[in-house]
Write an enzyme that holds these catalytic residues in place. Structure first.
Site, PDB file in Angstrom:
ATOM      1  N   TRP A  14     119.051 -58.692  51.824  1.00  0.00           N
ATOM      2  CA  TRP A  14     117.702 -59.174  52.522  1.00  0.00           C
ATOM      3  C   TRP A  14     116.808 -60.299  51.864  1.00  0.00           C
ATOM      4  O   TRP A  14     116.659 -61.293  52.642  1.00  0.00           O
ATOM      5  CB  TRP A  14     116.629 -58.065  53.007  1.00  0.00           C
ATOM      6  N   ASP A  46     108.487 -59.495  50.737  1.00  0.00           N
ATOM      7  CA  ASP A  46     109.018 -58.758  51.712  1.00  0.00           C
ATOM      8  C   ASP A  46     108.766 -57.364  51.242  1.00  0.00           C
ATOM      9  O   ASP A  46     109.595 -56.870  50.292  1.00  0.00           O
ATOM     10  CB  ASP A  46     110.561 -59.258  51.895  1.00  0.00           C
ATOM     11  N   LYS A  48     110.246 -48.993  58.819  1.00  0.00           N
ATOM     12  CA  LYS A  48     110.850 -48.295  57.472  1.00  0.00           C
ATOM     13  C   LYS A  48     109.845 -47.403  57.044  1.00  0.00           C
ATOM     14  O   LYS A  48     110.136 -46.391  56.767  1.00  0.00           O
ATOM     15  CB  LYS A  48     111.067 -49.368  56.472  1.00  0.00           C
TER      16      LYS A  48
HETATM   17  C1  LIG Z   1     115.271 -53.576  57.091  1.00  0.00           C
HETATM   18  C2  LIG Z   1     114.776 -54.878  56.402  1.00  0.00           C
HETATM   19  C3  LIG Z   1     114.693 -56.244  56.833  1.00  0.00           C
HETATM   20  C4  LIG Z   1     115.002 -56.550  58.229  1.00  0.00           C
HETATM   21  O1  LIG Z   1     114.014 -56.216  59.037  1.00  0.00           O
HETATM   22  P1  LIG Z   1     114.263 -56.492  60.775  1.00  0.00           P
HETATM   23  O2  LIG Z   1     112.838 -55.964  61.142  1.00  0.00           O
HETATM   24  O3  LIG Z   1     115.295 -55.826  61.285  1.00  0.00           O
HETATM   25  O4  LIG Z   1     114.080 -57.951  60.746  1.00  0.00           O
HETATM   26  C5  LIG Z   1     114.301 -57.170  55.947  1.00  0.00           C
HETATM   27  N1  LIG Z   1     114.050 -56.886  54.600  1.00  0.00           N
HETATM   28  C6  LIG Z   1     113.917 -55.611  54.110  1.00  0.00           C
HETATM   29  C7  LIG Z   1     113.771 -55.305  52.672  1.00  0.00           C
HETATM   30  C8  LIG Z   1     114.469 -54.581  54.991  1.00  0.00           C
HETATM   31  O5  LIG Z   1     114.483 -53.280  54.728  1.00  0.00           O
END
Ligand SMILES: *Cc1c(COP(=O)(O)O)cnc(C)c1O
Length: 355
Positions: free
Chosen positions: A100, A167, A191
């Site tokens: 990511w 993030d 998540k």
């Molecule tokens: C799942 C995830 C993403 C991507 O998320 P989307 O909502 O599918 O764009 C980005 N960063 C992390 C750390 C993730 O776990």
């Protein structure tokens, strides 16, 4: 019976939240209308949005500190782009700790110079780089707090005068951090917060307005702040469920409470991974994630036997990410300790079966 859901995302949500959400689909607030068929400008929904934004700041301890919370769309993936669009004038520093982060770097490169201050890509993202220094003249520093795919997690964050952007998609609201250290936090809801379709952004308003480029309205954080996260139709259902989940967390005792539960779950599983000769962890021990535990079989020929065992035990979602294989147990806030115990028992059953 409900399965033991170790899915990495979209993932397990509290059962009582799902119950309430399903009721709202049919009859929201006893108005004889569905949540998804009323105006997002109706007082009933505006109250949901305001509650969600307020709960997010409250749980993070960021109320009245210059932060705004937004529920936008486009997932964390759109934030890779929006962060750079809104904050990158010349140069930014990124820590590359996983798939990511790597994607975030790729998007940001279109907007300016990106300094990758550290990377664990050479070793399959199996550790968190620690010896790195941040240049003085950066517009911001970006990192990923929890690497959902590799199963590593940052335990400390650097001190810098530049805005700290993170993030936190897969570990927001799971552990106590000094959240005031961060200037922009973003997280896809699916998540640890709700269903897919909403992204939480928590931003210190003062970091905005520093770039000279024109920013399209929809991609401009200021637009969404000025319109109280209602510039366009928000994803009403996802925001509602996220709000219910945040309320659920608050009622339990907030982050301090859930952190203890999460630590217990992680300790239980990692202890078995380390004890059981049939399994081994794949990332540096000091960087292990409390949310996503990755591990492999020491004897790959046992794969079919183990897969049958855990499926029989009612476990779902234990396969590793398609890019890495092996196993990944995602232990988000709503996963009960009991589910981890069932997984550990299954690992012990495998050991007994082959003896
Ligand atoms: C799942 C995830 C993403 C991507 O998320 P989307 O909502 O599918 O764009 C980005 N960063 C992390 C750390 C993730 O776990």
């Amino acid at each position: 019976m409900k399965k033991h859901n170790f899915s990495a995302g979209p993932c397990i949500l509290p059962q009582e939240v799902l119950q309430k959400a399903s009721e709202a689909i049919l009859n929201f607030n006893e108005d004889n209308l569905s949540l998804v068929e009323i105006s997002h400008r109706s007082p009933s929904f505006v109250a949901v949005m305001e509650k969600g934004r307020q709960l997010a700041l409250e749980l993070l301890g960021l109320e009245n500190k210059g932060y705004k919370a937004l529920f936008l769309q486009g997932g964390a993936s759109l934030e890779f782009l929006m962060v750079a669009y809104n904050l990158l004038e010349k140069k930014a520093a990124y820590l590359n700790t996983g798939t990511w982060s790597d994607k975030a770097i790729k998007e940001a490169k279109a907007f300016g110079e990106i300094i990758e201050v550290g990377s664990s890509k050479d070793k399959g993202f199996s550790y968190i780089p620690k010896e790195y220094t941040l240049p003085e003249d950066i517009d911001y520093f970006h990192c990923t707090s929890n690497n959902t795919i590799a199963g590593t997690q940052m335990k400390t964050f650097p001190n810098t005068n530049a805005p700290l952007v993170c993030d936190m998609s897969s570990d927001i609201f799971s552990r106590q951090l000094d959240f005031e250290k961060f200037d922009l936090i973003y997280a896809g809801a699916q998540k640890n917060m709700g269903p897919a379709g909403a992204t939480l952004i928590v931003i210190k308003e003062e970091i905005l307005g520093k770039v000279t480029r024109h920013i399209p309205s929809m991609l401009n954080y200021q637009t969404h702040i000025d319109k109280d996260s209602m510039f366009n139709t928000p994803s009403v259902f996802a925001v509602y469920v996220a709000t219910l989940t945040l309320q659920w967390l608050k009622d339990l005792g907030g982050i301090p409470f859930i952190e203890k539960v999460n630590d217990k779950k992680a300790a239980l599983l990692y202890a078995e991974i380390d004890r059981n000769p049939l399994f081994e962890g794949v990332v540096a021990k000091e960087d292990r994630s409390t949310m996503n535990a990755t591990f492999v079989l020491t004897d790959p020929s046992l794969k079919d036997t183990f897969d049958t065992l855990w499926k029989e035990a009612g476990i779902n979602g234990l396969h590793g990410h398609r890019s890495v294989g092996g196993y990944r147990a995602s232990m988000y806030n709503a996963l009960p300790l009991y589910s981890v115990q069932v997984l550990v028992n299954t690992m012990q059953t495998l050991e007994k079966t082959i003896k």
